[in-house]
Design a protein around this motif. Structure first.
Motif, PDB file in Angstrom:
ATOM      1  N   ALA A  18      30.383  15.172  42.774  1.00  0.00           N
ATOM      2  CA  ALA A  18      29.647  15.390  41.418  1.00  0.00           C
ATOM      3  C   ALA A  18      29.211  16.868  40.843  1.00  0.00           C
ATOM      4  O   ALA A  18      28.102  16.043  39.807  1.00  0.00           O
ATOM      5  CB  ALA A  18      28.759  14.569  41.281  1.00  0.00           C
ATOM      6  N   PHE A  19      29.451  17.418  41.256  1.00  0.00           N
ATOM      7  CA  PHE A  19      28.766  18.719  41.391  1.00  0.00           C
ATOM      8  C   PHE A  19      29.131  19.773  40.357  1.00  0.00           C
ATOM      9  O   PHE A  19      30.459  19.967  39.904  1.00  0.00           O
ATOM     10  CB  PHE A  19      28.279  20.016  42.429  1.00  0.00           C
ATOM     11  CG  PHE A  19      27.501  19.370  43.191  1.00  0.00           C
ATOM     12  CD1 PHE A  19      26.342  18.478  42.481  1.00  0.00           C
ATOM     13  CD2 PHE A  19      26.890  19.698  44.484  1.00  0.00           C
ATOM     14  CE1 PHE A  19      25.671  17.980  43.602  1.00  0.00           C
ATOM     15  CE2 PHE A  19      26.038  19.563  45.382  1.00  0.00           C
ATOM     16  CZ  PHE A  19      25.113  17.882  44.588  1.00  0.00           C
ATOM     17  N   ALA A  20      28.871  20.912  39.459  1.00  0.00           N
ATOM     18  CA  ALA A  20      29.132  21.395  37.967  1.00  0.00           C
ATOM     19  C   ALA A  20      30.061  22.701  38.434  1.00  0.00           C
ATOM     20  O   ALA A  20      29.396  23.333  38.858  1.00  0.00           O
ATOM     21  CB  ALA A  20      28.359  21.387  36.863  1.00  0.00           C
ATOM     22  N   LEU A 303      33.862  22.089  37.226  1.00  0.00           N
ATOM     23  CA  LEU A 303      32.782  22.220  38.205  1.00  0.00           C
ATOM     24  C   LEU A 303      32.559  23.114  39.537  1.00  0.00           C
ATOM     25  O   LEU A 303      33.721  23.535  39.567  1.00  0.00           O
ATOM     26  CB  LEU A 303      33.065  20.564  38.849  1.00  0.00           C
ATOM     27  CG  LEU A 303      33.107  19.347  38.453  1.00  0.00           C
ATOM     28  CD1 LEU A 303      34.037  18.322  38.904  1.00  0.00           C
ATOM     29  CD2 LEU A 303      31.857  18.765  38.386  1.00  0.00           C
ATOM     30  N   SER A 304      31.395  23.897  39.702  1.00  0.00           N
ATOM     31  CA  SER A 304      31.229  24.877  40.661  1.00  0.00           C
ATOM     32  C   SER A 304      29.858  24.405  40.659  1.00  0.00           C
ATOM     33  O   SER A 304      29.089  23.479  41.031  1.00  0.00           O
ATOM     34  CB  SER A 304      31.144  26.116  40.196  1.00  0.00           C
ATOM     35  OG  SER A 304      30.725  26.443  40.628  1.00  0.00           O
ATOM     36  N   THR A 305      29.769  24.661  42.644  1.00  0.00           N
ATOM     37  CA  THR A 305      28.797  24.268  43.405  1.00  0.00           C
ATOM     38  C   THR A 305      28.295  25.564  44.461  1.00  0.00           C
ATOM     39  O   THR A 305      29.435  25.950  45.178  1.00  0.00           O
ATOM     40  CB  THR A 305      28.754  23.209  44.760  1.00  0.00           C
ATOM     41  OG1 THR A 305      28.669  21.872  43.880  1.00  0.00           O
ATOM     42  CG2 THR A 305      27.453  22.860  44.788  1.00  0.00           C
ATOM     43  N   PHE A 366      20.803  26.142  46.593  1.00  0.00           N
ATOM     44  CA  PHE A 366      21.831  25.288  46.368  1.00  0.00           C
ATOM     45  C   PHE A 366      22.057  24.937  44.895  1.00  0.00           C
ATOM     46  O   PHE A 366      21.494  24.254  44.034  1.00  0.00           O
ATOM     47  CB  PHE A 366      22.977  24.319  47.006  1.00  0.00           C
ATOM     48  CG  PHE A 366      22.082  22.567  46.898  1.00  0.00           C
ATOM     49  CD1 PHE A 366      21.593  21.862  45.947  1.00  0.00           C
ATOM     50  CD2 PHE A 366      21.081  22.869  47.784  1.00  0.00           C
ATOM     51  CE1 PHE A 366      21.536  20.338  46.176  1.00  0.00           C
ATOM     52  CE2 PHE A 366      19.820  21.201  47.734  1.00  0.00           C
ATOM     53  CZ  PHE A 366      20.849  20.231  46.594  1.00  0.00           C
ATOM     54  N   GLU A 367      23.608  24.871  44.103  1.00  0.00           N
ATOM     55  CA  GLU A 367      23.281  24.922  42.994  1.00  0.00           C
ATOM     56  C   GLU A 367      24.860  24.198  41.461  1.00  0.00           C
ATOM     57  O   GLU A 367      25.713  25.550  41.614  1.00  0.00           O
ATOM     58  CB  GLU A 367      22.480  26.383  41.744  1.00  0.00           C
ATOM     59  CG  GLU A 367      22.814  26.321  40.508  1.00  0.00           C
ATOM     60  CD  GLU A 367      22.671  28.113  39.724  1.00  0.00           C
ATOM     61  OE1 GLU A 367      22.492  27.752  38.352  1.00  0.00           O
ATOM     62  OE2 GLU A 367      22.823  29.273  40.340  1.00  0.00           O
ATOM     63  N   PRO A 368      24.675  23.600  41.860  1.00  0.00           N
ATOM     64  CA  PRO A 368      26.022  22.382  41.284  1.00  0.00           C
ATOM     65  C   PRO A 368      25.701  22.850  39.495  1.00  0.00           C
ATOM     66  O   PRO A 368      24.452  23.074  38.705  1.00  0.00           O
ATOM     67  CB  PRO A 368      25.418  20.923  41.442  1.00  0.00           C
ATOM     68  CG  PRO A 368      24.328  21.095  41.006  1.00  0.00           C
ATOM     69  CD  PRO A 368      23.518  22.564  41.716  1.00  0.00           C
ATOM     70  N   ARG A 369      26.562  23.065  39.058  1.00  0.00           N
ATOM     71  CA  ARG A 369      26.019  23.129  37.587  1.00  0.00           C
ATOM     72  C   ARG A 369      27.808  22.946  36.584  1.00  0.00           C
ATOM     73  O   ARG A 369      29.045  23.034  37.251  1.00  0.00           O
ATOM     74  CB  ARG A 369      26.424  24.686  37.302  1.00  0.00           C
ATOM     75  CG  ARG A 369      26.741  25.425  35.832  1.00  0.00           C
ATOM     76  CD  ARG A 369      26.604  26.907  36.008  1.00  0.00           C
ATOM     77  NE  ARG A 369      26.888  27.233  34.398  1.00  0.00           N
ATOM     78  CZ  ARG A 369      26.556  28.599  33.491  1.00  0.00           C
ATOM     79  NH1 ARG A 369      25.778  29.108  34.761  1.00  0.00           N
ATOM     80  NH2 ARG A 369      27.299  29.176  32.985  1.00  0.00           N
ATOM     81  N   LEU A 370      27.908  22.158  35.551  1.00  0.00           N
ATOM     82  CA  LEU A 370      29.149  21.801  34.805  1.00  0.00           C
ATOM     83  C   LEU A 370      29.348  22.738  33.627  1.00  0.00           C
ATOM     84  O   LEU A 370      28.384  22.759  32.819  1.00  0.00           O
ATOM     85  CB  LEU A 370      28.494  20.457  34.150  1.00  0.00           C
ATOM     86  CG  LEU A 370      29.932  19.639  33.947  1.00  0.00           C
ATOM     87  CD1 LEU A 370      31.126  19.465  34.287  1.00  0.00           C
ATOM     88  CD2 LEU A 370      29.139  18.476  33.209  1.00  0.00           C
ATOM     89  N   ASP A 371      29.947  23.489  33.500  1.00  0.00           N
ATOM     90  CA  ASP A 371      30.881  24.301  32.082  1.00  0.00           C
ATOM     91  C   ASP A 371      32.186  23.106  31.256  1.00  0.00           C
ATOM     92  O   ASP A 371      32.824  23.227  31.997  1.00  0.00           O
ATOM     93  CB  ASP A 371      31.101  25.344  32.225  1.00  0.00           C
ATOM     94  CG  ASP A 371      30.187  26.181  32.844  1.00  0.00           C
ATOM     95  OD1 ASP A 371      30.206  27.536  32.640  1.00  0.00           O
ATOM     96  OD2 ASP A 371      29.269  25.983  33.457  1.00  0.00           O
TER      97      ASP A 371
END
Length: 732
Positions: A18-20, A303-305, A366-371
């Motif tokens: 679910a991470f971005a 998605l990237s974490t 930690f950092e999830p991010r959605l582009d």
């Protein structure tokens, strides 16, 4: 101390679907005038480590990229030389080779770069990003592919320091096939160094190892130093949609660099002396881990974490507390037999004690991010949504003693006077969202960042007495931003932006050690908050030339200033207004000839940097400390396809005040008075014969060997004397 996260937890975090995705696999950048250093910037596919967006022409703010070509042709001696041509930047080089670098942007105090967010591959580099944003480490240039500098509204996605600007050191990616290089350099002042890079890769991914060594004499006598760093970086392509990236680093510094300057009399006698330098020391060890999982959902969403962990341990020893305390000469205050204020000489230093300050800093997050690219509102758009969970734990100790044996840290811990034990932990949650609307030749980029943090302070020991005093504080800060750009003229962008800047209060500054039992035990400095605006243009419209111009303004609500040694207060409102200019002309492109003579220059004029309304009205209208009005760099160069690039240039910095009172008369301790303007002459030559795997280079800094003053923070400190070095790089 916070318990170190287990590796299994890290892997679980990294693979959460679910991470971005942050900047993973960003498509090839279009031709644009990214910096004044090239007519057009045509870069390779942007890696996940970049903080710049996919479409640079849409970035609603000022930025500069010091790319790989510039780094290789110029061969900067340190981070200082790599960045000194970037408009808006002021660097105080009180240490050699970029150790403990001091970077200020747009008139902000450069001390330890605390108001400039320094990052490596998007991860903060400070000792402790919230509790102690001091830059005792910057990425060695040997590992750097390019340097990204962002000063405008593009800072919404990052934090916590956003009052000045951001600098991101992008490291080299793992190779797609076998590659290796060896670099050796040598210079005056006993300087030598080496760098080894070896890696291999394929469709499966890749792995790469870097080893860096630098050593030599510092700016002052008896300030020798040595640094070593080892970095292992790997990438695993699980399939067409999933990628894992890992990086592990170890860095150590052992130096005799004193943290004190000289009194006025000492400085007049010998600017480069360090009376206690043989005994003073600064030892620093840094361990880091960075993991990323990138998941490509489809062609428009990724998605990237990211998970990161950093362990910093530093210990400094000094024998001088107050430079110049003996009528302009320094004294050693901790000596045997009850003697006090012994003159600071090399002979006396051997028989005296001093003060150790070992400190430990640990942080992870930690950092999830959605582009995602979308047209949700009927308009072509790029959106970014994410959050970051961040933890910090630090412990600050201090040991003192007059016994010469105290010069050994182990002895000091076992037998010294334990004066201080201060423990700080920080919990932070940051949320951010940004959307760029593409409206024909226009772009509009609204964004919001929310910083929600809690700091806890535990004073276990202070002034040599057990305390047990504790305090905590919570705050939620909303940081909106809005930017716009217009690209109606070929290769030209007009931009404007406004954003709210933020720098959290430093907990160690909130303690009043003289009154831990009273109501004034906590001074509670407020967070620094600012309103940052800018308007500018960057263009490569004319063949062979590029330029940029930016008008900026920063209004601080509560700027923090140093009232006295070790005591910080909110200094009230302040204003920074100025203009940044940069440009380059390549006559080889203008006249279609292989003989390329070029000129590149940058100029910063901070015409307003003043206290608008300080807390006690004594400094209202005065200029802010360490904020020179004029900074300029001009370089003349020649390059040719046979493989040669040569340049010569000058750097100019105008005079500066060093305190809120704008003192002009020099004090005996050297901490008051002006810093005069100075101009430095620099040059470099790089030669890589066509078809050869070897590159030869020579670079020189301060070739005229000018003596100049650069700091009075803790006594008078001279800038670096003439430094010349040369080397060879061989690629296998």
């Amino acid at each position: 101390m916070i318990k170190k996260p287990m590796m299994g937890m890290a892997v679980l975090i990294l693979t959460m679907p679910a991470f971005a995705a942050e900047q993973a696999g960003i498509k090839a950048q279009e031709n644009t005038a990214a910096t004044a250093g090239e007519e057009q910037v045509v870069t390779e596919k942007v890696k996940v480590t970049s903080i710049l967006p996919d479409r640079l022409e849409a970035l609603p703010g000022s930025f500069t990229v010091v790319d790989e070509k510039e780094l290789e042709s110029r061969r900067p001696f340190s981070t200082t030389e790599a960045l000194n041509s970037v408009p808006g930047i002021h660097i105080v080089g009180e240490n050699a080779f970029g150790l403990g670098i001091n970077i200020g942007m747009r008139g902000l105090d450069p001390r330890r770069s605390a108001r400039t967010l320094l990052m490596e591959d998007g991860v903060p580099l400070f000792l402790s990003p919230y509790a102690d944003p001091s830059a005792h480490y910057t990425t060695p240039l040997d590992r750097v592919q390019r340097i990204e500098v962002v000063k405008g509204a593009g800072q919404t996605l990052y934090g916590p320091q956003t009052v000045g600007g951001m600098i991101n050191f992008v490291t080299r990616p793992v190779p797609k096939e076998f590659q290796a290089s060896v670099t050796g350099i040598i210079g005056n002042n006993n300087f030598s160094g080496g760098h080894v890079n070896i890696g291999t890769g394929g469709d499966w991914g890749g792995i790469m190892l870097d080893a860096v060594n630098r050593k030599g004499d510092g700016i002052r006598k008896n300030h020798d130093f040595e640094i070593n760093e080892f970095t292992l970086k790997g990438q695993l392509n699980l399939d067409d949609r999933n990628t894992l990236i890992a990086k592990v680093g170890y860095y150590e510094e052992n130096s005799s660099v004193s943290e004190t300057g000289l009194g006025a009399v000492e400085y007049a006698e010998d600017k480069y002396q360090a009376p206690t330098g043989k005994n003073d020391s600064f030892n620093y060890e840094r361990k880091s881990l960075q993991l990323q999982h990138i998941f490509k959902i489809n062609e428009k969403a990724k998605l990237s974490t990211q998970f990161y962990y950093v362990d910093n341990q530093r210990a400094s020893f000094r024998q001088i507390n107050e430079p110049g305390s003996l009528g302009g000469r320094s004294a050693i205050e901790r000596c045997p037999a009850g003697t006090n204020a012994v003159a600071a000489t090399a002979a006396n230093a051997e028989g005296c004690g001093g003060r150790w300050r070992p400190r430990e800093f640990e942080y992870w997050g930690f950092e999830p991010r959605l582009d995602v690219s979308h047209s949700l509102f009927g308009v072509e758009s790029d959106a970014v949504i994410g959050f970051r969970y961040h933890r910090e734990d630090s412990q600050r100790n201090q040991y003192r003693g007059s016994d010469p044996a105290i010069q050994d840290l182990g002895y000091a811990k076992a037998n010294g006077d334990h004066r201080e034990d201060l423990r700080i932990d920080v919990k932070s949650l940051a949320y951010y969202a940004q959307n760029t609307f593409y409206l024909g030749n226009w772009t509009l980029t609204p964004g919001l960042r929310v910083e929600d943090y809690e700091k806890n302070i535990n004073v276990v020991r202070a002034e040599g007495v057990a305390q047990g005093f504790q305090d905590s504080n919570k705050e939620t800060v909303w940081l909106p931003g809005l930017g716009a750009s217009w690209n109606g003229i070929a290769n030209t962008t007009v931009f404007a932006g406004i954003h709210r800047g933020f720098a959290p209060p430093r907990p160690d500054r909130d303690i009043n050690f003289d009154d831990l039992s009273g109501q004034n035990a906590i001074s509670r400095t407020k967070a620094e908050k600012s309103t940052n605006t800018e308007i500018g243009i960057r263009s490569a419209y004319f063949k062979g030339s590029s330029f940029e111009a930016t008008l900026f303004n920063i209004d601080f609500d509560e700027i923090v200033i140093q009232e006295s040694a070790g005591r910080f207060i909110n200094g009230g409102k302040s204003q920074h207004t100025g203009i940044e200019l940069a440009g380059r002309i390549d006559f080889g492109k203008v006249y279609d000839t292989s003989h390329n003579f070029y000129v590149m220059a940058s100029y910063t004029n901070v015409f307003t940097a003043k206290f608008k309304k300080d807390t006690d009205e004594t400094a209202s209208g005065n200029r802010l400390p360490y904020s020179p009005r004029d900074i300029a760099t001009v370089n003349f160069g020649y390059s040719h396809p046979v493989g040669i690039d040569a340049r010569i240039g000058v750097d100019y910095v105008s005079q500066q005040y060093v305190d809120p009172e704008n003192s002009r008369i020099q004090s005996l301790n050297g901490e008051e008075g002006m810093i005069p303007s100075y101009t430095l002459l620099n040059a470099s030559v790089t030669y890589k014969p066509v078809g050869s795997k070897a590159t030869f280079f020579v670079s020189g800094h301060n070739l005229a060997d000018k003596e100049y003053l650069i700091s009075r923070v803790d006594g008078m400190v001279a800038g670096r004397s003439r430094q010349v070095f040369g080397g060879i790089r061989y690629d296998f």
